[in-house]
Write a protein that holds these residues in place. Structure first.
Motif, PDB file in Angstrom:
ATOM      1  N   THR A 184       0.804  -1.264  -0.045  1.00 36.71           N
ATOM      2  CA  THR A 184      -0.084  -0.008  -0.012  1.00 36.71           C
ATOM      3  C   THR A 184       0.801   1.273  -0.196  1.00 36.71           C
ATOM      4  O   THR A 184       0.593   2.280   0.817  1.00 36.71           O
ATOM      5  CB  THR A 184      -0.719  -0.016   1.393  1.00 36.71           C
ATOM      6  OG1 THR A 184      -0.011  -0.321   2.430  1.00 36.71           O
ATOM      7  CG2 THR A 184      -2.152  -1.022   1.055  1.00 36.71           C
ATOM      8  N   ASP A 185       1.920   1.048  -0.650  1.00 40.28           N
ATOM      9  CA  ASP A 185       2.917   2.312  -0.810  1.00 40.28           C
ATOM     10  C   ASP A 185       2.414   3.548  -1.454  1.00 40.28           C
ATOM     11  O   ASP A 185       2.511   4.744  -1.088  1.00 40.28           O
ATOM     12  CB  ASP A 185       4.075   2.011  -1.592  1.00 40.28           C
ATOM     13  CG  ASP A 185       4.861   0.782  -1.326  1.00 40.28           C
ATOM     14  OD1 ASP A 185       4.186  -0.183  -1.254  1.00 40.28           O
ATOM     15  OD2 ASP A 185       5.841   0.728  -0.651  1.00 40.28           O
ATOM     16  N   ILE A 186       1.482   3.477  -2.627  1.00 35.71           N
ATOM     17  CA  ILE A 186       0.821   4.517  -3.238  1.00 35.71           C
ATOM     18  C   ILE A 186      -0.705   4.381  -3.293  1.00 35.71           C
ATOM     19  O   ILE A 186      -1.389   3.254  -3.734  1.00 35.71           O
ATOM     20  CB  ILE A 186       1.445   4.437  -4.747  1.00 35.71           C
ATOM     21  CG1 ILE A 186       2.899   4.743  -4.744  1.00 35.71           C
ATOM     22  CG2 ILE A 186       0.577   5.656  -5.527  1.00 35.71           C
ATOM     23  CD1 ILE A 186       3.254   4.760  -5.950  1.00 35.71           C
ATOM     24  N   ASP A 187      -1.393   5.480  -2.408  1.00 34.12           N
ATOM     25  CA  ASP A 187      -2.527   5.463  -2.150  1.00 34.12           C
ATOM     26  C   ASP A 187      -3.459   6.740  -2.825  1.00 34.12           C
ATOM     27  O   ASP A 187      -2.871   7.689  -2.457  1.00 34.12           O
ATOM     28  CB  ASP A 187      -2.775   5.341  -0.602  1.00 34.12           C
ATOM     29  CG  ASP A 187      -4.271   5.384  -0.335  1.00 34.12           C
ATOM     30  OD1 ASP A 187      -5.098   4.770  -1.301  1.00 34.12           O
ATOM     31  OD2 ASP A 187      -4.646   5.665   0.692  1.00 34.12           O
ATOM     32  N   LEU A 188      -4.275   6.650  -3.561  1.00 30.07           N
ATOM     33  CA  LEU A 188      -5.123   7.617  -4.296  1.00 30.07           C
ATOM     34  C   LEU A 188      -6.272   8.031  -3.593  1.00 30.07           C
ATOM     35  O   LEU A 188      -6.847   7.247  -2.708  1.00 30.07           O
ATOM     36  CB  LEU A 188      -5.429   7.280  -5.717  1.00 30.07           C
ATOM     37  CG  LEU A 188      -4.156   7.178  -6.683  1.00 30.07           C
ATOM     38  CD1 LEU A 188      -4.341   6.139  -7.723  1.00 30.07           C
ATOM     39  CD2 LEU A 188      -3.837   8.455  -7.130  1.00 30.07           C
ATOM     40  N   ALA A 189      -6.685   9.140  -3.594  1.00 28.82           N
ATOM     41  CA  ALA A 189      -7.767   9.680  -2.638  1.00 28.82           C
ATOM     42  C   ALA A 189      -8.574  10.783  -3.454  1.00 28.82           C
ATOM     43  O   ALA A 189      -7.805  11.456  -4.129  1.00 28.82           O
ATOM     44  CB  ALA A 189      -7.277  10.168  -1.353  1.00 28.82           C
ATOM     45  N   VAL A 190      -9.759  10.978  -3.111  1.00 28.27           N
ATOM     46  CA  VAL A 190     -10.504  12.117  -3.808  1.00 28.27           C
ATOM     47  C   VAL A 190     -11.285  12.833  -2.572  1.00 28.27           C
ATOM     48  O   VAL A 190     -11.691  12.112  -1.524  1.00 28.27           O
ATOM     49  CB  VAL A 190     -11.710  11.584  -4.824  1.00 28.27           C
ATOM     50  CG1 VAL A 190     -12.625  12.656  -4.929  1.00 28.27           C
ATOM     51  CG2 VAL A 190     -10.870  10.962  -6.012  1.00 28.27           C
TER      52      VAL A 190
END
Length: 311
Positions: A184-190
């Motif tokens: 889970t190194d790179i997590d996108l969010a809105v």
């Protein structure tokens, strides 16, 4: 804050045996139509439904669906807060992320279809994705391609990758995951302000780094470096430009334990109760249109109502 653990001690991204299902808590089946009504009641009042504020309360999780195979122990489920025709806010999306070649994106017409487990369509991604950090926003699936430090946009209507960009220096594939591991190194969010990517770098020494992305080109607009250690928290999400983190992925009585405000560049400690009902939180995202947190908790797709303070 906690020291950064040795990278060699990072949890591995490995499916657990089916016997793990025996540890699940009991749950009561409730019609999805009733769940939708209940979660709507838990949303903020009219005084701040269109505005922004600080997170002050997270309600109890409500189950919307369950993955029945081992492939669904970890996953991500999403709705688009700003959909593009022919899609609507009722469309629901899901990816089961246990596996080495994860390419299937399941499309549902509504949440009730998700609960029944029968997708309206299955998209086969041109590239496999990594982990549980994907989001759907403005007609695209934003995801991290497998074993890369890049972010890509898959157009849901055209069914092609329309943009891809490397996140400079971002750790990947087990360098700076959340505490539960899972790459889970790179997590996108809105959130209400747009599209974000949450990660860390060697330069930041494992602290969470936030970057605001252009949703069409994936160009980085601005970056913030926090003082919150990424490996020390279980997951994170953004509301109104503020990053919030969760203390534990498995403790039943966890907390929202830190907040970092990008407007002021400051962080503060919090203690907002947060329930991990099924004891294995592998994904957590905020949906600004629904004013809810969507989560994947050990095979279960759940949603949490939230309340924000007045802006």
């Amino acid at each position: 804050l906690h020291a950064v653990p040795d990278p060699a001690a990072a949890p591995r991204w490995e499916p657990q045996p089916l016997s793990y299902q025996e540890l699940q808590s009991e749950r009561t089946e409730v019609p999805v139509s009733r769940l939708l009504e209940e979660t709507a009641l838990g949303r903020p009042g009219k005084e701040n439904s269109a505005g922004c504020g600080q997170l002050v309360w997270v309600g109890e999780p409500v189950v919307f669906g369950r993955a029945d195979s081992i492939a669904g122990k970890y996953g991500v489920w999403m709705k688009d807060p700003e959909p593009v025709p022919p899609f609507t806010r009722d469309n629901t999306w899901r990816v089961d992320t246990v596996g080495t070649e994860v390419r299937q994106l399941f499309q549902y017409e509504e949440a009730e279809q998700l609960a029944r487990g029968y997708p309206a369509k299955v998209h086969i991604l041109p590239r496999p994705l990594e982990s549980t950090g994907a989001v759907v926003y403005r007609g695209g699936l934003f995801f991290q391609p497998h074993q890369s430090r890049s972010v890509a946009r898959y157009d849901l209507r055209g069914e092609t990758v329309t943009a891809e960009r490397e996140i400079p220096g971002a750790g990947y594939h087990g360098q700076y995951p959340y505490s539960w591991g899972g790459y889970t190194d790179i997590d996108l969010a809105v959130d209400e302000t747009g599209l974000w990517v949450i990660y860390s770098t060697d330069k930041a020494r494992g602290a969470i780094v936030l970057s605001k992305l252009d949703p069409e080109t994936l160009e980085i607009r601005r970056t913030w470096e926090t003082n919150i250690r990424k490996r020390a928290v279980a997951n994170s999400f953004l509301i109104c430009g503020t990053l919030y983190t969760v203390s534990s992925y498995s403790a039943p009585n966890a907390t929202i334990n830190f907040a970092y405000d990008t407007a002021t560049g400051t962080s503060r400690a919090l203690s907002i109760p947060f329930e991990n009902r099924f004891r294995y939180l592998s994904m957590l995202d905020y949906n600004p249109a629904e004013r809810q947190l969507f989560a994947w908790d050990s095979f279960n797709m759940v949603a949490y109502p939230v309340r924000l303070s007045r802006a």
